[in-house]
Design a protein around this motif. Sequence first.
Motif, PDB file in Angstrom:
ATOM      1  N   ARG A 269       1.003  -1.126  -0.150  1.00 47.50           N
ATOM      2  CA  ARG A 269       0.131   0.106   0.012  1.00 47.50           C
ATOM      3  C   ARG A 269       0.732   1.418   0.056  1.00 47.50           C
ATOM      4  O   ARG A 269       0.487   2.334  -0.688  1.00 47.50           O
ATOM      5  CB  ARG A 269      -0.873  -0.002   1.161  1.00 47.50           C
ATOM      6  N   GLN A 270       2.064   1.244   0.779  1.00 45.83           N
ATOM      7  CA  GLN A 270       3.103   2.383   0.758  1.00 45.83           C
ATOM      8  C   GLN A 270       3.550   2.573  -0.895  1.00 45.83           C
ATOM      9  O   GLN A 270       3.532   3.883  -1.096  1.00 45.83           O
ATOM     10  CB  GLN A 270       4.126   2.113   1.683  1.00 45.83           C
ATOM     11  N   GLU A 273       0.631   4.250  -2.571  1.00 46.24           N
ATOM     12  CA  GLU A 273       0.703   5.688  -2.242  1.00 46.24           C
ATOM     13  C   GLU A 273       1.772   6.460  -2.732  1.00 46.24           C
ATOM     14  O   GLU A 273       1.583   7.728  -3.166  1.00 46.24           O
ATOM     15  CB  GLU A 273       0.615   5.782  -0.500  1.00 46.24           C
ATOM     16  N   ARG A 274       3.012   5.956  -2.741  1.00 45.37           N
ATOM     17  CA  ARG A 274       4.146   6.722  -3.487  1.00 45.37           C
ATOM     18  C   ARG A 274       3.893   6.829  -4.789  1.00 45.37           C
ATOM     19  O   ARG A 274       4.306   7.948  -5.486  1.00 45.37           O
ATOM     20  CB  ARG A 274       5.423   5.923  -3.093  1.00 45.37           C
ATOM     21  N   ARG A 276       0.990   7.064  -6.322  1.00 45.66           N
ATOM     22  CA  ARG A 276      -0.180   8.213  -6.606  1.00 45.66           C
ATOM     23  C   ARG A 276       0.423   9.694  -6.434  1.00 45.66           C
ATOM     24  O   ARG A 276       0.079  10.504  -7.086  1.00 45.66           O
ATOM     25  CB  ARG A 276      -1.151   8.033  -5.559  1.00 45.66           C
ATOM     26  N   ASN A 277       1.241   9.657  -5.336  1.00 45.24           N
ATOM     27  CA  ASN A 277       1.888  10.969  -5.043  1.00 45.24           C
ATOM     28  C   ASN A 277       2.705  11.613  -6.126  1.00 45.24           C
ATOM     29  O   ASN A 277       2.832  12.676  -6.541  1.00 45.24           O
ATOM     30  CB  ASN A 277       2.406  10.978  -3.661  1.00 45.24           C
ATOM     31  N   THR A 296      -4.233  12.076 -12.799  1.00 42.19           N
ATOM     32  CA  THR A 296      -4.284  11.295 -11.580  1.00 42.19           C
ATOM     33  C   THR A 296      -4.501   9.613 -12.084  1.00 42.19           C
ATOM     34  O   THR A 296      -4.637   9.299 -13.223  1.00 42.19           O
ATOM     35  CB  THR A 296      -5.200  11.740 -10.631  1.00 42.19           C
ATOM     36  N   SER A 298      -5.864   5.632 -10.402  1.00 43.41           N
ATOM     37  CA  SER A 298      -6.637   4.523  -9.462  1.00 43.41           C
ATOM     38  C   SER A 298      -5.871   3.627  -9.344  1.00 43.41           C
ATOM     39  O   SER A 298      -5.173   3.045 -10.059  1.00 43.41           O
ATOM     40  CB  SER A 298      -8.064   4.584  -9.919  1.00 43.41           C
ATOM     41  N   ASP A 332      -8.578   8.375  -8.419  1.00 45.05           N
ATOM     42  CA  ASP A 332      -7.358   9.194  -7.762  1.00 45.05           C
ATOM     43  C   ASP A 332      -7.467   8.559  -6.086  1.00 45.05           C
ATOM     44  O   ASP A 332      -7.192   9.293  -5.404  1.00 45.05           O
ATOM     45  CB  ASP A 332      -7.613  10.497  -7.485  1.00 45.05           C
ATOM     46  N   CYS A 333      -7.619   7.133  -6.036  1.00 48.04           N
ATOM     47  CA  CYS A 333      -7.337   6.689  -4.475  1.00 48.04           C
ATOM     48  C   CYS A 333      -7.090   5.139  -4.832  1.00 48.04           C
ATOM     49  O   CYS A 333      -6.689   4.626  -5.785  1.00 48.04           O
ATOM     50  CB  CYS A 333      -8.778   6.844  -3.945  1.00 48.04           C
ATOM     51  N   ILE A 334      -6.862   4.511  -3.571  1.00 44.68           N
ATOM     52  CA  ILE A 334      -6.392   3.083  -3.281  1.00 44.68           C
ATOM     53  C   ILE A 334      -7.357   2.392  -2.602  1.00 44.68           C
ATOM     54  O   ILE A 334      -8.104   2.817  -1.760  1.00 44.68           O
ATOM     55  CB  ILE A 334      -5.205   3.151  -2.600  1.00 44.68           C
TER      56      ILE A 334
END
Length: 341
Positions: A269-270, A273-274, A276-277, A296, A298, A332-334
């Motif tokens: 998950r990290q 997230e990395r 996505r950022n 962005t 998903s 734009d999410c996980i």
Amino acid sequence: MNRLENNNIALGADFLRHEMTPAASAAAGVEGYMEHDAAVYRTLLESTKAIPWKIDWATMEFAYIGPQIEALLGWAPSSWKTVQDWAARMHPEDREKVVEFCVAQSQAGTDHEADYRALTSRGEYVWLRDVVHVVRDARGDVESLVGFMFDISERKKTEEKLAALQRELEALSFKDSLTGVGNRRAFDASLEREWSAALRHAAPLSLVMVDIDFFKSYNDYYGHVQGDECLRRVAGVLSSAVRPGDFVGRFGGEEFVLLLPNTGADAARQVAERCRNRIAAEEIAHERSPFRQTVTASFGVGTTIPAGAADPVAFVNLVDTQLYHAKDNGRDCIAAVNRVG
């Protein structure tokens, strides 16, 4: 073996029989004929590029080696005294394997061939092929070895070029031509390999599926050329966000996939997230996107520890479902799932 090599072997056997075997009981006229015949064979053999030789099995000494050896390797025929000279002038990486093979085949009385790199007097190496015939005495015991050395350096160069080209073509067949990351074929191969490893070691395996948000609108607004550049930039961002050994590939269209061996759920998950950022930080303009008018993505994330009859395809489908959950939840999410077995 080509026709020339076959002919040379037959010719060499005749030559060596005439040259090395005394005709003790023959009449003087026959002896004279055989001496003349041997001289003819010697002239023919020594005018070819194939290098004839003979080794006495009992003493392991060279009874003969053609003078062509000096032109090829720089070592005078007189310096080829025993098989130790032959072995010592072989590339260290080839020596043990070739010597063991030739000795075993000779002891078994089996004709054989061996390729190896031979040292020249200038300190360079030349590829040789030894074609060996085992000569037996009347009792069937090994008496001597006769054969030919062939310079196959050019053939080896051609083979190496073809092998390099084959490797290059194979690498290209596993690469997405647009983005430079792995393609679907590469992903399938990587998944099979990593799934087997995770199953063997009871290790976690994580998968991240990525879909660029509103990409059809991006292509419609900016055109396909700009759309291709967007895909390349996203692929580069994803590649920069993972470890060496992790797999990044294009799954199809605007969808990418990350395969993360030995990676638990929290770490996977990290990574997502990395990614996505970093995509957000690129600030790729997207006028048709409701998210800050920038590109962005998903993310669907899944982690499993394969066990028993677990199916990797089912796992991919499970993660793909998470990706659709992320898109349904506003993009734009996980969305993530953790599954054992």
